[in-house]
Enzyme design. Structure first.
Site: not given
Length: 315
Positions: A72, A296
């Site tokens: 990811s 992230h």
């Protein structure tokens, strides 16, 4: 790398995206209530690092087929616009930016949230093995993998919970180093041969490709004493988490050097742009926002990585 809990047996395996969402709901609730920034924040800032265009001027780029593999942190989880909700893939992730800049003859992006090293050669639920994207004529392969093998999600979740017991200490570090052991260091060491296997598999599939192994950015600052309202780790655990991220990157760099690959350092450019920084400065999000999924990289982080990759290709 997707923040998600350790595997649990299930008669109906959830998709990588659903597994991720379950953990983010827990971690985000433990960290802080999510507040969506203005839509203009979705693209973040490139301040402090060269643009992809500037990197392109460093030299000619390979123009053949490009395959992007990874987790990811490579797929662009949560960054608008999501083109594959199963894998959390964005049209603003660094592979897409690199492909557009390099003018590749073909581009296959199989980066997928939740991917571990084994998913390069094995299916990830209903998602085909990532190695299928690599062809004999592939000229460039980027690989961003390894974080999920450590269960980074479980590590951060545990650290947040333990911080309530000793907010000024380093309870998470202590819990992972009981009896003189270094549990996370051991996980990193055990992941090294798996990363080596990935690089060997890619090389066997496309002997002439330039292979780039992409590292992980700075998630938290060295000193987290002023960051606890944003990410409630114990004060002493910020430095410990920083050191473990550096240890992971050191392992990846070593494996790249050993297996004829180029290591892409995303940590150094991201210092000062960690998840504790304010909107417009940070390259990683502290929780789910309109810019990206929590913990992230946002679009600015991916632009930085793309510039570093392009510079390496032109060198």
């Amino acid at each position: 790398m997707t923040l998600r809990p350790a595997h649990a047996p299930s008669a109906h395996p959830a998709s990588p995206r659903r597994r991720h969402a379950a953990l983010v709901a827990v971690c985000a609730g433990a960290v802080l209530a999510a507040t969506s920034p203005p839509a203009s924040a979705a693209h973040g800032s490139d301040r402090g690092h060269g643009s992809v265009a500037e990197a392109t001027r460093a030299g000619a780029l390979p123009a053949g087929h490009y395959a992007a593999l990874g987790d990811s942190f490579s797929s662009g989880l949560g960054i608008p616009a999501q083109t594959d909700t199963t894998c959390g893939r964005s049209d603003h992730n660094y592979p897409t930016l690199v492909a557009a800049t390099a003018g590749t003859a073909g581009f296959t992006d199989v980066t997928c949230a939740g991917a571990e090293t084994r998913h390069v050669t094995e299916a990830q639920d209903a998602v085909a093995p990532q190695i299928d994207a690599v062809r004999p004529d592939t000229s460039v392969v980027t690989v961003g993998i390894g974080g999920n093998d450590l269960d980074l999600a479980g590590i951060i979740g545990r650290c947040v919970l333990l911080a309530y017991l000793d907010p000024q200490g380093s309870p998470c570090k202590n819990s992972f180093t009981l009896f003189g052991t270094d549990e996370i260091g051991a996980r990193i060491n055990s992941t090294a041969p798996k990363v080596a296997g990935v690089l060997q598999t890619v090389r066997a599939k496309s002997p002439g490709a330039k292979v780039l192994l992409v590292g992980y950015p700075a998630i938290v600052p060295d000193d987290g004493s002023a960051c606890r309202e944003t990410i409630p780790l114990a004060t002493g655990d910020f430095a410990w988490l920083r050191d473990k991220t550096k240890q992971l990157n050191t392992m990846l760099a070593k494996e790249a050097a050993t297996h004829d690959a180029t290591f892409i350092d995303t940590y150094t450019p991201s210092v000062g742009h960690d998840a504790c920084k304010p909107e417009g400065v940070r390259w990683l999000e502290p929780t789910d926002t309109a810019a990206a999924t929590g913990f992230h990289p946002n679009a600015a982080g991916h632009r930085s990585t793309a510039a570093t990759v392009v510079a390496a290709l032109g060198g």
